[in-house]
Design a protein around this motif. Sequence first.
Motif, PDB file in Angstrom:
ATOM      1  N   ARG A  27      11.390 -12.832   0.298  1.00 45.38           N
ATOM      2  CA  ARG A  27      11.000 -11.809  -0.690  1.00 45.38           C
ATOM      3  C   ARG A  27      10.848 -10.441  -0.025  1.00 45.38           C
ATOM      4  O   ARG A  27      11.240  -9.424  -0.585  1.00 45.38           O
ATOM      5  CB  ARG A  27       9.704 -12.208  -1.383  1.00 45.38           C
ATOM      6  N   ALA A  54      14.241  -8.985   0.648  1.00 46.02           N
ATOM      7  CA  ALA A  54      14.833  -8.505  -0.611  1.00 46.02           C
ATOM      8  C   ALA A  54      14.219  -7.174  -1.030  1.00 46.02           C
ATOM      9  O   ALA A  54      14.932  -6.253  -1.441  1.00 46.02           O
ATOM     10  CB  ALA A  54      14.652  -9.556  -1.705  1.00 46.02           C
ATOM     11  N   GLN A  55      12.900  -7.048  -0.916  1.00 43.28           N
ATOM     12  CA  GLN A  55      12.233  -5.781  -1.253  1.00 43.28           C
ATOM     13  C   GLN A  55      12.759  -4.645  -0.391  1.00 43.28           C
ATOM     14  O   GLN A  55      13.039  -3.554  -0.891  1.00 43.28           O
ATOM     15  CB  GLN A  55      10.722  -5.897  -1.026  1.00 43.28           C
ATOM     16  N   ARG A 106      15.617  -4.403   1.164  1.00 43.26           N
ATOM     17  CA  ARG A 106      17.009  -4.096   0.831  1.00 43.26           C
ATOM     18  C   ARG A 106      17.117  -3.350  -0.499  1.00 43.26           C
ATOM     19  O   ARG A 106      18.104  -2.651  -0.736  1.00 43.26           O
ATOM     20  CB  ARG A 106      17.838  -5.372   0.827  1.00 43.26           C
ATOM     21  N   GLU A 107      16.110  -3.505  -1.356  1.00 43.93           N
ATOM     22  CA  GLU A 107      16.051  -2.742  -2.609  1.00 43.93           C
ATOM     23  C   GLU A 107      15.362  -1.390  -2.396  1.00 43.93           C
ATOM     24  O   GLU A 107      15.005  -0.710  -3.354  1.00 43.93           O
ATOM     25  CB  GLU A 107      15.288  -3.552  -3.669  1.00 43.93           C
ATOM     26  N   GLN A 108      15.142  -1.040  -1.136  1.00 48.48           N
ATOM     27  CA  GLN A 108      14.524   0.232  -0.753  1.00 48.48           C
ATOM     28  C   GLN A 108      13.076   0.334  -1.193  1.00 48.48           C
ATOM     29  O   GLN A 108      12.564   1.415  -1.478  1.00 48.48           O
ATOM     30  CB  GLN A 108      15.332   1.421  -1.297  1.00 48.48           C
ATOM     31  N   ARG A 109      12.386  -0.812  -1.235  1.00 51.18           N
ATOM     32  CA  ARG A 109      10.959  -0.825  -1.556  1.00 51.18           C
ATOM     33  C   ARG A 109      10.184  -1.222  -0.297  1.00 51.18           C
ATOM     34  O   ARG A 109      10.576  -2.141   0.412  1.00 51.18           O
ATOM     35  CB  ARG A 109      10.671  -1.814  -2.684  1.00 51.18           C
TER      36      ARG A 109
END
Length: 148
Positions: free
Chosen positions: A72, A75-76, A78-81
């Motif tokens: 998780r 993924a965060q 890579r989503e620029q979060r």
Amino acid sequence: MTDALLSQPGYWAECRLNTSTSDEDVLVGAIDVPTANQALRWTRVLVRMLQSLLTEAEAEPVDLWLYSGQGRARAQLREQRPIELLLKPGRFPGIQLRITVTPVVFLRLADRDPHNLPACSQRWTQPASVAGALAAHTRPAPEAAEQR
């Protein structure tokens, strides 16, 4: 010159120590890396080192993150979060360690050579170590010292 030549995506990871007796955070460690995997590797190593400060109950959610929460987190990132982990060791009341990883865009430095750093890099003082920062800000709770 295009923006792609002037900038480079990456990740900034840092660990800061905060105490209830001070308004300041102490930088314990930081790194800039080009990939989410490298940022998470640094974070895992740091978290494993800091686990010795935690009680068994406090270490349980940390273990869970180490073994199953990184997908998780990746993924965060890579989503620029950004991601953040907060450790509050019960043996050191009033202390918290905040580990953050933030997606960033670095400006390329035309003359940066990682093998031949500029003279100013020698004047930079290393951030405080965890042990030094803890010693400077608090002492273990009396009951924790008696249990040893």
